[in-house]
Design a protein around this motif. Structure first.
Motif, PDB file in Angstrom:
ATOM      1  N   ASP A  29       0.782  -1.226   0.000  1.00  0.00           N
ATOM      2  CA  ASP A  29       0.000   0.000   0.000  1.00  0.00           C
ATOM      3  C   ASP A  29       0.818   1.281   0.000  1.00  0.00           C
ATOM      4  OD1 ASP A  29      -2.357  -1.505   0.074  1.00  0.00           O
ATOM      5  OD2 ASP A  29      -2.080  -1.813   2.222  1.00  0.00           O
ATOM      6  N   MET A  48      -5.248   1.172  -1.790  1.00  0.00           N
ATOM      7  CA  MET A  48      -5.153   2.583  -2.159  1.00  0.00           C
ATOM      8  C   MET A  48      -5.954   2.868  -3.422  1.00  0.00           C
ATOM      9  SD  MET A  48      -3.615   3.829   0.182  1.00  0.00           S
ATOM     10  CE  MET A  48      -2.423   5.092   0.410  1.00  0.00           C
ATOM     11  N   ASN A  50      -6.814   6.048  -4.477  1.00  0.00           N
ATOM     12  CA  ASN A  50      -6.788   7.484  -4.773  1.00  0.00           C
ATOM     13  C   ASN A  50      -6.077   7.781  -6.093  1.00  0.00           C
ATOM     14  OD1 ASN A  50      -4.014   7.397  -4.202  1.00  0.00           O
ATOM     15  ND2 ASN A  50      -4.364   7.848  -2.037  1.00  0.00           N
TER      16      ASN A  50
ATOM     17  N   ASP B  99       1.906  13.661   8.163  1.00  0.00           N
ATOM     18  CA  ASP B  99       0.937  12.553   8.216  1.00  0.00           C
ATOM     19  C   ASP B  99      -0.043  12.541   7.049  1.00  0.00           C
ATOM     20  OD1 ASP B  99       2.065  11.554  10.441  1.00  0.00           O
ATOM     21  OD2 ASP B  99       0.563  12.327  11.845  1.00  0.00           O
ATOM     22  N   GLU B 100      -0.448  13.731   6.606  1.00  0.00           N
ATOM     23  CA  GLU B 100      -1.464  13.757   5.546  1.00  0.00           C
ATOM     24  C   GLU B 100      -0.891  13.159   4.263  1.00  0.00           C
ATOM     25  OE1 GLU B 100      -0.858  17.839   5.459  1.00  0.00           O
ATOM     26  OE2 GLU B 100      -1.653  18.151   3.444  1.00  0.00           O
ATOM     27  N   ARG B 102       1.485  10.830   4.264  1.00  0.00           N
ATOM     28  CA  ARG B 102       1.579   9.384   4.538  1.00  0.00           C
ATOM     29  C   ARG B 102       0.251   8.688   4.333  1.00  0.00           C
ATOM     30  NH1 ARG B 102       6.489   8.477   7.641  1.00  0.00           N
ATOM     31  NH2 ARG B 102       7.263  10.526   8.177  1.00  0.00           N
ATOM     32  N   SER B 103      -0.826   9.366   4.721  1.00  0.00           N
ATOM     33  CA  SER B 103      -2.130   8.724   4.590  1.00  0.00           C
ATOM     34  C   SER B 103      -2.500   8.519   3.122  1.00  0.00           C
ATOM     35  CB  SER B 103      -3.214   9.539   5.301  1.00  0.00           C
ATOM     36  OG  SER B 103      -3.445  10.731   4.600  1.00  0.00           O
ATOM     37  N   LEU B 104      -1.857   9.275   2.240  1.00  0.00           N
ATOM     38  CA  LEU B 104      -2.084   9.084   0.805  1.00  0.00           C
ATOM     39  C   LEU B 104      -1.199   7.983   0.241  1.00  0.00           C
ATOM     40  CD1 LEU B 104      -2.415  12.791  -0.298  1.00  0.00           C
ATOM     41  CD2 LEU B 104      -4.197  11.056  -0.444  1.00  0.00           C
TER      42      LEU B 104
END
Ligand code: ADP
Ligand code: MG
Lengths: 107, 141
Positions: A29, A48, A50, B99-100, B102-104
């Motif tokens: 991921d 993922m 996106n 973090d933002e 990383r979350s992607l």
């Protein structure tokens, strides 16, 4: 083996691009790992869904994305996958189980 | 035939989701010109990582891609914060990404190592407070 195999596995086609030759599978991921390690023609199992994931699949020349665990494909990612011609399938199976089913068929 | 072809892009620093447009465009153009597939693939991957870095670490930057008869040359320039310790930044897994990001799915600290891995020649110059310049070359088969 081609991406037709993914249909036989009952993965749901979300974006039906051209049929591609399959060379193997890749699971993970983290996008940079996928980009660095997923080789041309592999089926990429991930959660993922996106825009960036579609870009990675396109740049790495993956044969298809299989979104596991019922993860959603974002609307903008769907549009991008259509325009870039990236095959995207979905399954409720966890990544591990989707990979196992795929590996059995690949043998 | 000896003439080089140049493509230029500006990467915005504020829109992370748009990062990738330059590398996708480079890939399309090089493919259309009939450049060796594997070379295009390597260049596109290296450039995408660079583009992401411009967007998330440098507040944007400029990309210049030049195709010569035997090489794809990619230059990435920014006037961001610079990198204090380049060898640390080059090591696999080291990242200061928020973090933002990383979350992607990014921010795994694999960008610079991937860029080096996928280019045949890789050079990075960085000065804290001034910016970073990266030059990558991919040889055509
Ligand atoms: N253009 C840049 N300007 C400033 N810092 C950068 C730049 N590129 C990379 N870095 C620094 O190097 C680190 C490692 O980069 P990279 O290997 O691409 O990993 P990641 O982007 O996942 O953090 C980044 O976290 C950041 O601190
Ligand atoms: Mg990076």
């Amino acid at each position: 083996m081609t991406t037709e195999l993914l249909r036989q596995l009952d993965f749901t086609p979300l974006v039906d691009a051209e049929e591609r030759e399959i060379t193997g599978g890749f699971c993970g991921d983290l996008l940079s790992w996928a980009m660095g390690r997923c080789t041309e023609g592999q089926v990429w199992f991930t959660v993922m869904g996106n825009l960036n994931a579609v870009a990675v699949a396109s740049l790495a020349d993956a044969a298809a994305i299989v979104l596991c665990h019922g993860a959603a494909l974002m609307p903008d990612a769907l549009a991008r996958a259509r325009s870039e011609g990236i095959n995207v399938f979905a399954t409720d199976l966890p990544e591990y189980e989707a990979c196992v089913a795929f590996a059995r068929e690949m043998e | 035939m000896s003439e080089a072809i140049t493509l230029r892009y500006t990467v915005p620093g504020d829109d992370f989701t748009r990062a990738g447009e330059a590398s996708a465009d480079v890939k399309r153009n090089l493919k259309r010109m009939g450049v060796d597939r594997e070379a295009v693939r390597k260049a596109a991957i290296a450039l995408y990582e660079g583009e992401i870095n411009l967007a998330i670490h440098a507040g944007g930057g400029e990309i210049t891609v030049t195709l010569t008869p035997d090489t794809i040359v990619m230059l990435l320039e920014d006037h961001g914060p610079g990198i204090p310790d380049i060898s640390l930044a080059m090591s696999e897994g080291w990242s200061t990404a928020p973090d933002e990001v990383r979350s992607l799915g990014f921010g795994a600290g694999m960008g610079l190592p991937n860029m080096k891995k996928y280019s045949d020649r890789f050079d990075i110059q960085s000065t804290v407070g001034v910016g970073t310049t990266i030059r990558m070359e991919v040889d055509l088969a």
